[in-house]
Enzyme design. Structure first.
Site, mmCIF file in Angstrom:
data_model
loop_
_atom_site.group_PDB
_atom_site.id
_atom_site.type_symbol
_atom_site.label_atom_id
_atom_site.label_comp_id
_atom_site.label_asym_id
_atom_site.label_seq_id
_atom_site.Cartn_x
_atom_site.Cartn_y
_atom_site.Cartn_z
ATOM 1 N N LYS A 53 11.330 5.468 -4.272
ATOM 2 C CA LYS A 53 11.318 6.378 -5.424
ATOM 3 C C LYS A 53 12.690 7.043 -5.563
ATOM 4 O O LYS A 53 13.225 7.153 -6.667
ATOM 5 C CB LYS A 53 10.200 7.423 -5.265
ATOM 6 C CG LYS A 53 8.828 6.820 -5.515
ATOM 7 C CD LYS A 53 7.672 7.691 -5.062
ATOM 8 C CE LYS A 53 6.381 6.861 -5.167
ATOM 9 N NZ LYS A 53 5.199 7.521 -4.609
ATOM 10 N N GLN A 97 3.148 12.854 -2.076
ATOM 11 C CA GLN A 97 2.904 11.488 -1.607
ATOM 12 C C GLN A 97 1.561 11.423 -0.874
ATOM 13 O O GLN A 97 1.322 12.181 0.059
ATOM 14 C CB GLN A 97 4.061 11.046 -0.683
ATOM 15 C CG GLN A 97 3.962 9.624 -0.204
ATOM 16 C CD GLN A 97 4.064 8.597 -1.343
ATOM 17 O OE1 GLN A 97 4.906 8.718 -2.230
ATOM 18 N NE2 GLN A 97 3.184 7.610 -1.336
ATOM 19 N N ASP A 120 2.646 11.813 -11.617
ATOM 20 C CA ASP A 120 1.756 10.775 -11.091
ATOM 21 C C ASP A 120 0.510 10.640 -11.979
ATOM 22 O O ASP A 120 -0.206 9.643 -11.899
ATOM 23 C CB ASP A 120 1.303 11.153 -9.663
ATOM 24 C CG ASP A 120 1.864 10.211 -8.609
ATOM 25 O OD1 ASP A 120 2.350 9.128 -8.992
ATOM 26 O OD2 ASP A 120 1.809 10.565 -7.424
#
Ligand code: NDP
Length: 283
Positions: A53, A97, A120
């Site tokens: 990322k 995460q 997300d």
């Protein structure tokens, strides 16, 4: 005839070039899109995802920050980090995460992220937008997978779509997106009876199970679009949920692993972050 490979690297390169242009335009207005990733503990797979990322951000000229917290971080400490990032104007996207260590509550953490910074797309507000088809942030993996499906050029209207896996982050939103495209959607899971009977009907088959080689050629309809979301490690090698070598002889289109949906997921994350930064521009 062998399936056409839906190459996530090639698609991502094209999309990332467009994202980089949008980043440049924002920088000219004094805004550098910024993504913050919180990583709790030392899960090796998560380490790789977080590194990728960061690399993706760099590639398109975005700012990225990784906040590493120790395994023993408390819920209050995690929540407080998220709140700091919510208030930080240099950060347009906040990502926790997953998976988190077992003692932490994922839903509580995700709910702390401001919906407009939830790049997300896992916040309940964004999940609700997805369900109702209203404007919100769409989860990166299903969004990337849908992009790949659409890249085939087939008319999705009325097509049979089968998704294997019903997680909140992949299977369910994937099914919703396909429904929005007017597919007739079947969502399969570990309690589904006669799974192959469902999958053999699928014009579009999405595998999000987490078991290497789970989808075999006899489960696939001739000419189907096969999207492999799975990321598994077998003898140190990364592979998907689909028996790629045999299924590609039968499918019309297929995504490889690596170089398929995983790559597109990060590209969609970059896109969602730039969208979030663009929304902060005053008209
Ligand atoms: P989960 O473990 O949360 O979900 C797996 C799903 O598979 C569950 O719904 C489960 O059913 C179903 N399942 C398990 N066994 C069977 C079976 N025998 N028959 C039918 N269904 C079954 O995983 P995720 O959704 O988070 O991830 C799925 C895969 O995708 C993983 O390999 C993960 O690493 C990968 N992934 C890849 C991403 C990418 O960027 N490419 C992003 C996110 C995930 P039940 O609900 O009944 O238990």
């Amino acid at each position: 005839m062998a399936a056409e490979i839906l190459d996530g690297k090639v698609m991502s390169e094209r999309l990332r070039a467009e994202i980089a242009e949008r980043v440049t335009a924002l920088k000219e207005k004094g805004i550098t899109p910024g993504l913050a990733v919180i990583l709790v503990g030392n899960d090796p797979a998560s380490e790789i995802y977080v590194r990728n990322k960061g690399k993706g951000c760099k590639e398109v000229g975005m700012y990225s920050r990784t906040i590493r917290l120790p395994e023993e971080t408390t819920q209050e400490e995690l929540n407080s980090e998220i709140e700091k990032l919510n208030a930080d104007s240099a950060i347009h996207g906040v990502l926790v995460q997953l998976p988190l260590p077992k003692h932490l509550d994922e839903q509580e953490a995700l709910a702390k992220i401001l919906p407009e910074k939830d790049v997300d797309g896992f916040h309940l507000i964004n999940a609700g937008h997805m369900l109702t088809g209203t404007e919100g942030v769409i989860a990166c993996t299903p969004r990337g997978a849908l992009y790949m499906i659409k890249s085939t050029g087939i008319d999705l209207d009325g097509k049979e779509a089968v998704v294997i896996g019903r997680s909140n982050i992949v299977g369910k939103p994937m099914a919703m997106l396909l429904l929005r495209e007017n597919c007739t959607v079947t969502l399969c899971h570990s309690r589904t009876k006669n799974l192959a009977e469902h999958t053999r009907r699928a014009d579009i088959l999405v595998a999000a199970v987490g078991k290497a080689g789970f989808v075999t050629a006899d489960m696939v309809k001739d000419g189907a679009v096969v999207i492999d979301v799975g990321i598994n490690r077998v003898d140190g090698k990364v592979c998907g949920d689909v028996d790629f070598e045999n299924v590609k002889k039968k499918a019309g289109w297929i995504t490889p692993v690596p170089g398929g949906v995983g790559r597109m997921t990060i590209t969609m994350l970059l896109d969602n972050t730039v969208d979030a930064a663009e929304r902060t521009v005053k008209p």
